[in-house]
Scaffold this active site. Structure first.
Site, PDB file in Angstrom:
ATOM      1  N   HIS A   1      56.709  71.181  57.026  1.00  0.00           N
ATOM      2  CA  HIS A   1      57.750  72.039  57.593  1.00  0.00           C
ATOM      3  C   HIS A   1      57.524  73.448  57.028  1.00  0.00           C
ATOM      4  O   HIS A   1      57.312  73.599  55.812  1.00  0.00           O
ATOM      5  CB  HIS A   1      59.136  71.509  57.217  1.00  0.00           C
TER       6      HIS A   1
ATOM      7  N   ASP B   1      63.302  66.299  59.249  1.00  0.00           N
ATOM      8  CA  ASP B   1      63.121  67.067  58.003  1.00  0.00           C
ATOM      9  C   ASP B   1      63.929  66.560  56.820  1.00  0.00           C
ATOM     10  O   ASP B   1      64.253  67.329  55.924  1.00  0.00           O
ATOM     11  CB  ASP B   1      63.496  68.545  58.262  1.00  0.00           C
TER      12      ASP B   1
HETATM   13  C1  GRF Z   1      53.476  74.945  61.908  1.00  0.00           C
HETATM   14  O1  GRF Z   1      54.281  76.062  61.718  1.00  0.00           O
HETATM   15  C2  GRF Z   1      54.034  73.803  61.134  1.00  0.00           C
HETATM   16  O2  GRF Z   1      54.667  74.181  59.951  1.00  0.00           O
HETATM   17  C3  GRF Z   1      55.052  73.253  62.070  1.00  0.00           C
HETATM   18  O3  GRF Z   1      54.535  73.428  63.369  1.00  0.00           O
HETATM   19  C4  GRF Z   1      53.548  74.445  63.325  1.00  0.00           C
HETATM   20  C5  GRF Z   1      52.249  73.852  63.734  1.00  0.00           C
HETATM   21  O4  GRF Z   1      51.387  74.868  64.016  1.00  0.00           O
HETATM   22  N1  GRF Z   1      55.266  71.860  61.778  1.00  0.00           N
HETATM   23  P1  GRF Z   1      49.922  74.469  64.560  1.00  0.00           P
HETATM   24  O5  GRF Z   1      50.123  73.854  65.926  1.00  0.00           O
HETATM   25  O6  GRF Z   1      49.336  73.520  63.561  1.00  0.00           O
HETATM   26  O7  GRF Z   1      49.202  75.798  64.585  1.00  0.00           O
END
Ligand code: GRF
Length: 188
Positions: A103, A144
């Protein structure tokens, strides 16, 4: 040890994880599961020669088809990397303590349904926080709220816009997620 990555978006975290384990013969990313047929992560999976499937909401919540796919690939760990759906109880149950999520904030603050993507960083900005960071946690039946495994922090400056915070946090995600996954897999 086999990993399944669940992702809904661009897949930058998924790419870092696939890169990290690409040369390893003890750990391998076996499948990418997405809820979006247009998710960038599917192209990344293809580039890495990793199988992928797109799940429909009904299948995901009203059947155990995904569970049989995971069993077929003998998955040890489910890694959520920007997966925006709640994991259904049958999966949380079957993979108790073996589903992790990242997260982009310091839980328990700035978490929960709807707190994803830029919205998280806008809330952090609005609260004038001096720092933000990442939380890697086990997944349970609520967004979460699972047991926290790891957190890393980054310092913020008043001139940071939400996009700047997002960039600082994403760097932490890319740096730490593969390492934490690697450590977890040695526990199984
Ligand atoms: C990231 O910000 C992660 O923290 C959240 O979703 C986003 C994923 O980004 N769980 P990506 O698709 O891996 O670039």
């Amino acid at each position: 040890k086999n990993i399944a990555i669940f992702a809904s978006g661009s897949g930058s975290n998924a790419r870092k994880i696939m890169e990290y384990f690409a040369e390893r013969n003890d750990v391998s990313v076996q499948i990418v599961i997405s809820n979006r047929a247009d998710a960038g992560v599917l192209k990344i999976a293809e580039n890495f020669g990793v199988d992928s499937i797109v799940v429909q909401r009904r299948t995901f919540y009203e059947s155990e088809d995904v569970l049989s796919v995971l069993n077929k690939y003998e998955i040890s760990l489910i890694v959520l990397a920007g997966f925006l759906w709640l994991v259904p109880p049958y999966l949380v149950e079957a993979y108790q303590g073996r589903i992790v999520n990242i997260h982009p904030a310091l839980l328990p603050k700035y978490g929960g349904k709807g707190m994803h993507g830029i919205h998280v960083h806008e809330a952090v900005k609005k609260a004038n926080e001096k720092e933000s960071g990442i939380t890697i946690h086990f997944v349970n039946d609520h967004y979460d709220e699972g047991q926290i495994i790891f957190q890393a922090r980054c310092q913020l400056s008043p001139s940071d816009a939400p996009e700047d915070i997002a960039r600082k946090v994403l760097q932490l995600e890319h740096k730490h997620y593969p390492e934490i996954i690697d450590q977890l897999l040695h526990r199984f």
